[in-house]
Design a protein around this motif. Structure first.
Motif, PDB file in Angstrom:
ATOM      1  N   GLY A  57      15.184  77.732   4.577  1.00  0.00           N
ATOM      2  CA  GLY A  57      16.022  78.455   5.523  1.00  0.00           C
ATOM      3  C   GLY A  57      17.486  78.154   5.286  1.00  0.00           C
ATOM      4  N   ASP A  58      18.266  78.158   6.360  1.00  0.00           N
ATOM      5  CA  ASP A  58      19.711  77.979   6.270  1.00  0.00           C
ATOM      6  C   ASP A  58      20.111  76.604   6.803  1.00  0.00           C
ATOM      7  OD1 ASP A  58      22.427  78.148   6.200  1.00  0.00           O
ATOM      8  OD2 ASP A  58      22.611  79.739   7.706  1.00  0.00           O
ATOM      9  N   PRO A  59      20.523  75.668   5.930  1.00  0.00           N
ATOM     10  CA  PRO A  59      20.906  74.330   6.395  1.00  0.00           C
ATOM     11  C   PRO A  59      22.149  74.334   7.274  1.00  0.00           C
ATOM     12  CG  PRO A  59      21.422  74.606   4.066  1.00  0.00           C
ATOM     13  CD  PRO A  59      20.604  75.790   4.469  1.00  0.00           C
ATOM     14  N   ASN A  60      22.930  75.403   7.230  1.00  0.00           N
ATOM     15  CA  ASN A  60      24.130  75.474   8.066  1.00  0.00           C
ATOM     16  C   ASN A  60      23.798  75.612   9.548  1.00  0.00           C
ATOM     17  OD1 ASN A  60      26.016  75.275   5.927  1.00  0.00           O
ATOM     18  ND2 ASN A  60      25.657  77.431   5.417  1.00  0.00           N
ATOM     19  N   ARG A  61      22.541  75.860   9.861  1.00  0.00           N
ATOM     20  CA  ARG A  61      22.128  75.929  11.258  1.00  0.00           C
ATOM     21  C   ARG A  61      21.972  74.534  11.863  1.00  0.00           C
ATOM     22  NH1 ARG A  61      17.245  80.064  12.007  1.00  0.00           N
ATOM     23  NH2 ARG A  61      17.797  79.624  14.183  1.00  0.00           N
ATOM     24  N   LEU A  62      22.028  73.507  11.020  1.00  0.00           N
ATOM     25  CA  LEU A  62      21.943  72.128  11.499  1.00  0.00           C
ATOM     26  C   LEU A  62      23.330  71.626  11.872  1.00  0.00           C
ATOM     27  CD1 LEU A  62      19.651  70.621   8.711  1.00  0.00           C
ATOM     28  CD2 LEU A  62      18.924  71.331  10.991  1.00  0.00           C
ATOM     29  N   SER A  63      23.408  70.763  12.868  1.00  0.00           N
ATOM     30  CA  SER A  63      24.683  70.130  13.198  1.00  0.00           C
ATOM     31  C   SER A  63      25.048  69.136  12.104  1.00  0.00           C
ATOM     32  CB  SER A  63      24.590  69.407  14.541  1.00  0.00           C
ATOM     33  OG  SER A  63      23.745  68.272  14.432  1.00  0.00           O
ATOM     34  N   ALA A  64      26.308  68.743  12.056  1.00  0.00           N
ATOM     35  CA  ALA A  64      26.766  67.817  11.018  1.00  0.00           C
ATOM     36  C   ALA A  64      25.993  66.505  11.062  1.00  0.00           C
ATOM     37  CB  ALA A  64      28.263  67.565  11.176  1.00  0.00           C
ATOM     38  N   LEU A  65      25.689  66.019  12.264  1.00  0.00           N
ATOM     39  CA  LEU A  65      24.958  64.763  12.399  1.00  0.00           C
ATOM     40  C   LEU A  65      23.508  64.914  11.950  1.00  0.00           C
ATOM     41  CD1 LEU A  65      24.859  61.822  13.361  1.00  0.00           C
ATOM     42  CD2 LEU A  65      24.303  62.672  15.649  1.00  0.00           C
ATOM     43  N   VAL A  66      22.861  65.985  12.374  1.00  0.00           N
ATOM     44  CA  VAL A  66      21.452  66.198  12.046  1.00  0.00           C
ATOM     45  C   VAL A  66      21.263  66.422  10.550  1.00  0.00           C
ATOM     46  CG1 VAL A  66      19.488  67.764  12.383  1.00  0.00           C
ATOM     47  CG2 VAL A  66      20.859  67.033  14.337  1.00  0.00           C
ATOM     48  N   LYS A  67      22.234  67.031   9.898  1.00  0.00           N
ATOM     49  CA  LYS A  67      22.132  67.268   8.459  1.00  0.00           C
ATOM     50  C   LYS A  67      21.893  65.982   7.683  1.00  0.00           C
ATOM     51  CE  LYS A  67      24.992  71.430   7.908  1.00  0.00           C
ATOM     52  NZ  LYS A  67      26.245  71.978   7.335  1.00  0.00           N
ATOM     53  N   ARG A  68      22.381  64.860   8.204  1.00  0.00           N
ATOM     54  CA  ARG A  68      22.309  63.597   7.465  1.00  0.00           C
ATOM     55  C   ARG A  68      21.013  62.824   7.710  1.00  0.00           C
ATOM     56  NH1 ARG A  68      27.772  63.239   9.312  1.00  0.00           N
ATOM     57  NH2 ARG A  68      27.199  61.609  10.804  1.00  0.00           N
ATOM     58  N   LEU A  69      20.154  63.296   8.611  1.00  0.00           N
ATOM     59  CA  LEU A  69      18.890  62.606   8.878  1.00  0.00           C
ATOM     60  C   LEU A  69      17.984  62.662   7.652  1.00  0.00           C
ATOM     61  CD1 LEU A  69      18.139  63.873  12.499  1.00  0.00           C
ATOM     62  CD2 LEU A  69      19.151  61.691  11.814  1.00  0.00           C
ATOM     63  N   ARG A  70      17.189  61.589   7.446  1.00  0.00           N
ATOM     64  CA  ARG A  70      16.381  61.483   6.229  1.00  0.00           C
ATOM     65  C   ARG A  70      14.947  61.070   6.554  1.00  0.00           C
ATOM     66  NH1 ARG A  70      19.718  57.241   2.901  1.00  0.00           N
ATOM     67  NH2 ARG A  70      19.682  56.281   4.964  1.00  0.00           N
ATOM     68  N   PRO A  71      14.038  62.010   6.661  1.00  0.00           N
ATOM     69  CA  PRO A  71      12.622  61.663   6.868  1.00  0.00           C
ATOM     70  C   PRO A  71      12.090  60.866   5.676  1.00  0.00           C
ATOM     71  CG  PRO A  71      13.030  63.999   7.265  1.00  0.00           C
ATOM     72  CD  PRO A  71      14.257  63.459   6.611  1.00  0.00           C
ATOM     73  N   ASP A  72      11.051  60.081   5.902  1.00  0.00           N
ATOM     74  CA  ASP A  72      10.518  59.246   4.828  1.00  0.00           C
ATOM     75  C   ASP A  72       9.813  60.060   3.747  1.00  0.00           C
ATOM     76  OD1 ASP A  72      11.410  56.732   5.710  1.00  0.00           O
ATOM     77  OD2 ASP A  72       9.808  56.658   7.203  1.00  0.00           O
ATOM     78  N   ILE A  73       8.963  61.007   4.143  1.00  0.00           N
ATOM     79  CA  ILE A  73       8.259  61.865   3.178  1.00  0.00           C
ATOM     80  C   ILE A  73       8.241  63.285   3.734  1.00  0.00           C
ATOM     81  CG2 ILE A  73       6.092  62.323   1.949  1.00  0.00           C
ATOM     82  CD1 ILE A  73       5.337  59.377   2.402  1.00  0.00           C
TER      83      ILE A  73
END
Length: 233
Positions: free
Chosen positions: A75-91
């Motif tokens: 989808g479109d990553p620009n729909r994420l907030s700046a903070l949420v964009k940096r979150l990193r799930p493990d797998i």
């Protein structure tokens, strides 16, 4: 990933290394002993998931949500907030459309895994196409062993996925028993790793597992063997 928070809770007993002059530990290292085992578990479990799904596009815990959405064509990553964009799930598996959070196998770890997996899924699914929504992954369990010397220390890393999106791991050991196979010792009752064992071999265990999965040379000072899930009954 939320890894460091959980490590601080579950491995605080190992947080003060008494000396850096121990086998398998780099002399300049000042990192808490328990951090090596947490990082080793995350790395090994992520690599094992990739091995079991060789044709899937899989992102491990160093990759953020923005990159996952863009490279996974979700989808479109620009729909994420700046903070949420940096979150990193493990797998994150963008072909199977599943996600896992890896945590220590205790109530705190399970609760944090559930909360973080839910947070990541909500953020992802709000930004991706409706037909590509992700869910918590299931049916991911396994075990591996590190034998540090013949008949001596035998460590086990085991993991299970008791609920969607939450994979829990635990380290344990088996008592030394000379002149026996690693399979015989693996069948013995598991015991909790002692602080002394973690201090002595924690960093070495991390480097040994990385070498095993990468197919590279064993680290200096290691005179044993690693038995990955494919080797375990």
């Amino acid at each position: 990933m939320g890894v460091l928070v959980v490590l601080g809770i579950t491995l605080s007993a190992y947080a003060q290394p008494p000396s850096s002059r121990l086998p398998g530990r780099k002399s300049e290292s000042a990192e808490p002993w328990g951090a090596f085992l947490g990082r080793a578990a995350h790395d090994a479990i992520g690599r094992q998931y990739r091995i079991q799904h060789p044709t899937n596009l899989i992102f491990l815990g160093t990759i953020d949500l923005s990159t996952i959405i863009r490279e996974g064509k979700l989808g479109d990553p620009n729909r994420l907030s700046a903070l949420v964009k940096r979150l990193r799930p493990d797998i994150t598996d963008t072909d199977a459309l599943v996600l896992f959070e890896v945590k220590p196998d205790n109530e705190v770890g399970r609760r944090m895994g559930r909360e973080q997996a839910g947070r990541y899924l909500a953020a992802l699914n709000a930004a991706i196409e409706p037909n590509k929504h992700l869910s918590g992954g299931t049916h991911f369990d396994g075990s591996l062993f590190i034998e540090f010397e013949g008949g001596g220390a035998l460590w086990q890393l085991a993991w299970r996925t008791p609920e969607p999106g939450v994979t829990l791991y635990r380290w344990s050991s088996r008592r030394p028993k000379p002149n026996t196979s690693w399979q015989e010792r693996a069948a013995q009752k598991e015991e909790q790793l002692s602080q002394e064992e973690v201090e002595k071999r924690g960093e070495l265990a991390e480097r040994v597992l990385r070498a095993a999965y990468e197919g590279s040379e064993w680290p200096s000072g290691f005179r044993g063997q690693v038995y990955l899930p494919v080797d375990c009954p």
